[in-house]
Design a protein around this motif. Structure first.
Motif, PDB file in Angstrom:
ATOM      1  N   ASP A  86       1.081  -1.217   0.084  1.00 25.07           N
ATOM      2  CA  ASP A  86      -0.004   0.167   0.072  1.00 25.07           C
ATOM      3  C   ASP A  86       0.828   1.084   0.309  1.00 25.07           C
ATOM      4  OD1 ASP A  86      -2.774  -1.186  -0.218  1.00 25.07           O
ATOM      5  OD2 ASP A  86      -2.932  -1.276   1.665  1.00 25.07           O
ATOM      6  N   PHE A  87       1.676   1.084   0.519  1.00 28.56           N
ATOM      7  CA  PHE A  87       2.911   2.580   0.738  1.00 28.56           C
ATOM      8  C   PHE A  87       3.846   2.767  -0.572  1.00 28.56           C
ATOM      9  CE2 PHE A  87       3.619   1.269   5.485  1.00 28.56           C
ATOM     10  CZ  PHE A  87       2.695   2.006   6.040  1.00 28.56           C
ATOM     11  N   LEU A  88       3.661   1.538  -1.146  1.00 29.96           N
ATOM     12  CA  LEU A  88       4.437   1.359  -2.455  1.00 29.96           C
ATOM     13  C   LEU A  88       2.921   2.388  -3.823  1.00 29.96           C
ATOM     14  CD1 LEU A  88       6.663   1.409  -4.628  1.00 29.96           C
ATOM     15  CD2 LEU A  88       5.843  -1.925  -4.777  1.00 29.96           C
ATOM     16  N   ALA A  89       2.084   1.603  -3.325  1.00 24.80           N
ATOM     17  CA  ALA A  89       0.816   2.354  -4.183  1.00 24.80           C
ATOM     18  C   ALA A  89       0.554   3.521  -4.444  1.00 24.80           C
ATOM     19  CB  ALA A  89      -0.714   1.263  -4.305  1.00 24.80           C
ATOM     20  N   GLY A  90       1.163   4.638  -2.960  1.00 23.88           N
ATOM     21  CA  GLY A  90       0.463   5.889  -2.646  1.00 23.88           C
ATOM     22  C   GLY A  90       1.978   6.546  -2.981  1.00 23.88           C
ATOM     23  N   ALA A  91       3.344   5.649  -2.874  1.00 25.32           N
ATOM     24  CA  ALA A  91       4.416   7.059  -3.538  1.00 25.32           C
ATOM     25  C   ALA A  91       4.797   6.847  -5.276  1.00 25.32           C
ATOM     26  CB  ALA A  91       6.009   5.867  -2.765  1.00 25.32           C
ATOM     27  N   LEU A  92       4.058   6.091  -5.787  1.00 26.72           N
ATOM     28  CA  LEU A  92       3.513   5.911  -7.321  1.00 26.72           C
ATOM     29  C   LEU A  92       2.069   6.825  -7.782  1.00 26.72           C
ATOM     30  CD1 LEU A  92       4.101   4.321  -9.428  1.00 26.72           C
ATOM     31  CD2 LEU A  92       2.809   2.105  -8.676  1.00 26.72           C
ATOM     32  N   THR A  93       1.482   6.439  -6.643  1.00 29.78           N
ATOM     33  CA  THR A  93       0.578   7.852  -7.768  1.00 29.78           C
ATOM     34  C   THR A  93       1.084   9.302  -7.740  1.00 29.78           C
ATOM     35  OG1 THR A  93      -1.295   6.174  -6.455  1.00 29.78           O
ATOM     36  CG2 THR A  93      -1.871   8.254  -6.907  1.00 29.78           C
ATOM     37  N   TYR A  94       1.868   9.345  -6.476  1.00 30.46           N
ATOM     38  CA  TYR A  94       2.717  10.369  -5.977  1.00 30.46           C
ATOM     39  C   TYR A  94       3.565  10.936  -7.263  1.00 30.46           C
ATOM     40  CZ  TYR A  94       4.411  14.428  -3.227  1.00 30.46           C
ATOM     41  OH  TYR A  94       4.963  16.156  -3.246  1.00 30.46           O
ATOM     42  N   ALA A  95       4.334   9.980  -7.642  1.00 28.47           N
ATOM     43  CA  ALA A  95       5.434  10.242  -8.460  1.00 28.47           C
ATOM     44  C   ALA A  95       4.802  10.189 -10.456  1.00 28.47           C
ATOM     45  CB  ALA A  95       6.067   8.687  -8.530  1.00 28.47           C
ATOM     46  N   MET A  96       2.949   9.265 -10.101  1.00 23.44           N
ATOM     47  CA  MET A  96       1.957   9.235 -11.437  1.00 23.44           C
ATOM     48  C   MET A  96       2.492  10.921 -11.975  1.00 23.44           C
ATOM     49  SD  MET A  96       0.827   5.997 -11.150  1.00 23.44           S
ATOM     50  CE  MET A  96      -0.622   5.993 -12.261  1.00 23.44           C
ATOM     51  N   ALA A  97       1.877  11.686 -10.306  1.00 18.51           N
ATOM     52  CA  ALA A  97       1.561  13.146 -10.512  1.00 18.51           C
ATOM     53  C   ALA A  97       2.759  14.017 -11.911  1.00 18.51           C
ATOM     54  CB  ALA A  97       0.312  13.491  -8.927  1.00 18.51           C
ATOM     55  N   ASP A  98       3.453  13.470 -11.429  1.00 15.88           N
ATOM     56  CA  ASP A  98       5.001  14.363 -10.908  1.00 15.88           C
ATOM     57  C   ASP A  98       5.185  15.548 -10.116  1.00 15.88           C
ATOM     58  OD1 ASP A  98       7.146  15.187 -11.946  1.00 15.88           O
ATOM     59  OD2 ASP A  98       6.051  16.282 -14.028  1.00 15.88           O
ATOM     60  N   PHE A  99       4.667  15.613  -9.095  1.00 13.80           N
ATOM     61  CA  PHE A  99       3.885  16.890  -7.681  1.00 13.80           C
ATOM     62  C   PHE A  99       5.345  16.707  -7.286  1.00 13.80           C
ATOM     63  CE2 PHE A  99       1.859  17.485  -4.118  1.00 13.80           C
ATOM     64  CZ  PHE A  99       1.118  19.730  -4.537  1.00 13.80           C
ATOM     65  N   GLY A 100       5.749  17.787  -6.504  1.00 14.70           N
ATOM     66  CA  GLY A 100       6.317  17.803  -5.638  1.00 14.70           C
ATOM     67  C   GLY A 100       7.804  18.233  -5.497  1.00 14.70           C
ATOM     68  N   LEU A 101       8.618  17.917  -4.957  1.00 12.68           N
ATOM     69  CA  LEU A 101       9.911  18.288  -5.878  1.00 12.68           C
ATOM     70  C   LEU A 101      10.546  17.240  -6.344  1.00 12.68           C
ATOM     71  CD1 LEU A 101      11.060  17.766  -2.082  1.00 12.68           C
ATOM     72  CD2 LEU A 101      10.766  20.387  -3.342  1.00 12.68           C
ATOM     73  N   ILE A 102      10.057  16.171  -7.165  1.00 10.95           N
ATOM     74  CA  ILE A 102      10.812  15.338  -8.628  1.00 10.95           C
ATOM     75  C   ILE A 102       9.993  16.618  -9.390  1.00 10.95           C
ATOM     76  CG2 ILE A 102      10.588  13.434  -9.159  1.00 10.95           C
ATOM     77  CD1 ILE A 102       9.537  12.540  -6.695  1.00 10.95           C
ATOM     78  N   LYS A 103      10.745  17.037  -9.912  1.00 12.54           N
ATOM     79  CA  LYS A 103      10.903  17.785 -11.033  1.00 12.54           C
ATOM     80  C   LYS A 103      11.532  17.535 -11.817  1.00 12.54           C
ATOM     81  CE  LYS A 103       7.463  20.409  -9.459  1.00 12.54           C
ATOM     82  NZ  LYS A 103       5.627  20.160  -9.551  1.00 12.54           N
ATOM     83  N   ARG A 104      10.976  17.256 -13.924  1.00 10.81           N
ATOM     84  CA  ARG A 104      11.638  17.110 -14.891  1.00 10.81           C
ATOM     85  C   ARG A 104      12.657  18.219 -15.313  1.00 10.81           C
ATOM     86  NH1 ARG A 104      10.904  17.836 -20.501  1.00 10.81           N
ATOM     87  NH2 ARG A 104       8.387  17.594 -20.363  1.00 10.81           N
ATOM     88  N   PRO A 105      13.705  17.690 -15.318  1.00 17.52           N
ATOM     89  CA  PRO A 105      14.478  19.120 -15.284  1.00 17.52           C
ATOM     90  C   PRO A 105      14.968  19.672 -16.428  1.00 17.52           C
ATOM     91  CG  PRO A 105      16.139  17.308 -14.359  1.00 17.52           C
ATOM     92  CD  PRO A 105      14.931  16.872 -14.523  1.00 17.52           C
ATOM     93  N   PRO A 106      15.030  20.898 -16.743  1.00 20.30           N
ATOM     94  CA  PRO A 106      15.440  21.201 -17.915  1.00 20.30           C
ATOM     95  C   PRO A 106      16.475  20.539 -19.347  1.00 20.30           C
ATOM     96  CG  PRO A 106      15.622  23.173 -16.503  1.00 20.30           C
ATOM     97  CD  PRO A 106      15.860  21.528 -15.677  1.00 20.30           C
ATOM     98  N   GLY A 107      15.814  20.256 -20.397  1.00 21.59           N
ATOM     99  CA  GLY A 107      17.010  19.725 -21.257  1.00 21.59           C
ATOM    100  C   GLY A 107      16.476  18.512 -21.036  1.00 21.59           C
ATOM    101  N   THR A 108      15.539  17.397 -20.082  1.00 22.53           N
ATOM    102  CA  THR A 108      15.803  16.133 -20.185  1.00 22.53           C
ATOM    103  C   THR A 108      14.487  16.006 -20.281  1.00 22.53           C
ATOM    104  OG1 THR A 108      16.907  16.312 -17.899  1.00 22.53           O
ATOM    105  CG2 THR A 108      15.332  14.303 -17.968  1.00 22.53           C
ATOM    106  N   THR A 109      14.289  14.436 -20.976  1.00 25.59           N
ATOM    107  CA  THR A 109      13.147  13.867 -21.803  1.00 25.59           C
ATOM    108  C   THR A 109      12.337  13.816 -21.625  1.00 25.59           C
ATOM    109  OG1 THR A 109      14.374  11.767 -22.504  1.00 25.59           O
ATOM    110  CG2 THR A 109      14.818  13.328 -24.068  1.00 25.59           C
ATOM    111  N   GLU A 110      10.779  13.146 -20.811  1.00 25.89           N
ATOM    112  CA  GLU A 110      10.401  12.925 -21.084  1.00 25.89           C
ATOM    113  C   GLU A 110      10.156  11.520 -20.310  1.00 25.89           C
ATOM    114  OE1 GLU A 110       6.624  12.676 -17.600  1.00 25.89           O
ATOM    115  OE2 GLU A 110       7.472  14.327 -18.483  1.00 25.89           O
ATOM    116  N   HIS A 111      10.790  10.795 -21.475  1.00 26.79           N
ATOM    117  CA  HIS A 111      11.114   9.493 -20.928  1.00 26.79           C
ATOM    118  C   HIS A 111      12.320   8.631 -20.259  1.00 26.79           C
ATOM    119  CE1 HIS A 111      11.965   4.828 -21.689  1.00 26.79           C
ATOM    120  NE2 HIS A 111      13.265   4.996 -22.030  1.00 26.79           N
ATOM    121  N   ALA A 112      13.684   9.863 -20.444  1.00 28.96           N
ATOM    122  CA  ALA A 112      14.714   9.670 -19.217  1.00 28.96           C
ATOM    123  C   ALA A 112      14.752  10.601 -17.631  1.00 28.96           C
ATOM    124  CB  ALA A 112      16.024  10.498 -19.941  1.00 28.96           C
ATOM    125  N   HIS A 113      13.156  10.750 -17.759  1.00 29.45           N
ATOM    126  CA  HIS A 113      12.843  11.797 -16.490  1.00 29.45           C
ATOM    127  C   HIS A 113      12.593  10.200 -15.576  1.00 29.45           C
ATOM    128  CE1 HIS A 113      11.569  14.087 -13.224  1.00 29.45           C
ATOM    129  NE2 HIS A 113      10.513  14.051 -13.829  1.00 29.45           N
TER     130      HIS A 113
END
Length: 206
Positions: free
Chosen positions: A161-188
């Protein structure tokens, strides 16, 4: 031609409903709002879905059928090719979900719909999800249990359940985990998946 038109109308309704559920929630969205957004009449909603409850269910089915099939296929390969390894099992759970979140049109709204399902009290929806997709986490729990024989069932399911919650957060691309400039979506997404898999594996082993 009629078949194409029917599919187009149904897909328009599902897309409109997904966007509205993401923004206003399930209880906060009316069928009138859906018909207005989709530019269809109420008869079209009734014809394709029959009720608002079934419309909610079909919004989930549209995304989750494919994701669940991909998860189980990847899990099967992981167990055959890397038996006893935790990371490939977790990867099979994580990677198809992140691919879905970044790959299909409109899937960003669906991530918010998933979050709504976590926080809103909707017993009918939870029953539907349990009946249709509950076998998926059970398959993963069973695979992980073989790798972690000393971990109790309650702890195993809790950590999943903890993994599922963390995964949902990561899927939302929310919080501190942002795609750096110049990085492709796939690489991110690949980097995020790797970080989450390592983090979860350590949590399961703890």
């Amino acid at each position: 031609m009629a078949s194409t038109a029917q599919f187009s109308t149904k897909d328009k309704i599902l897309g409109a409903a997904e966007e509205l559920f993401a923004t206003h929630g399930f209880a906060g969205t009316s069928l009138r709002q859906v018909t207005s957004r989709a530019d269809v009449n109420i008869a079209a909603v009734n014809y394709h879905f029959g009720s608002k409850e079934n419309l909610v269910n079909e919004v989930f089915r549209r995304r989750m059928d494919q994701m669940s099939a991909q998860r189980l296929a990847q899990l099967k390969r992981a167990l055959a090719e890397q038996p006893g390894e935790i990371e490939p099992i977790i990867a099979a759970f994580v990677e198809p979900a992140l691919d879905m979140a970044s790959g299909r049109a409109g899937s960003g709204a669906f991530v918010r719909v998933i979050a709504r399902a976590y926080v809103e009290k909707n017993d009918a929806l939870r029953k539907f999800l349990s009946e249709q997709y509950g076998h998926v986490p059970r398959e993963f729990a069973g695979a992980l249990a073989v790798c972690l024989p000393d971990l109790g069932k309650a702890e195993l399911y809790g950590r999943l359940d903890f993994l599922a919650g963390a995964l949902t957060y990561a899927m939302a691309d929310f919080g501190l985990i942002k795609r750096p400039p110049g990085t492709t979506e796939h690489a991110h997404r690949t980097r995020i998946a790797g970080e989450l898999i390592r983090f979860a594996a350590a949590g399961f082993r703890a």
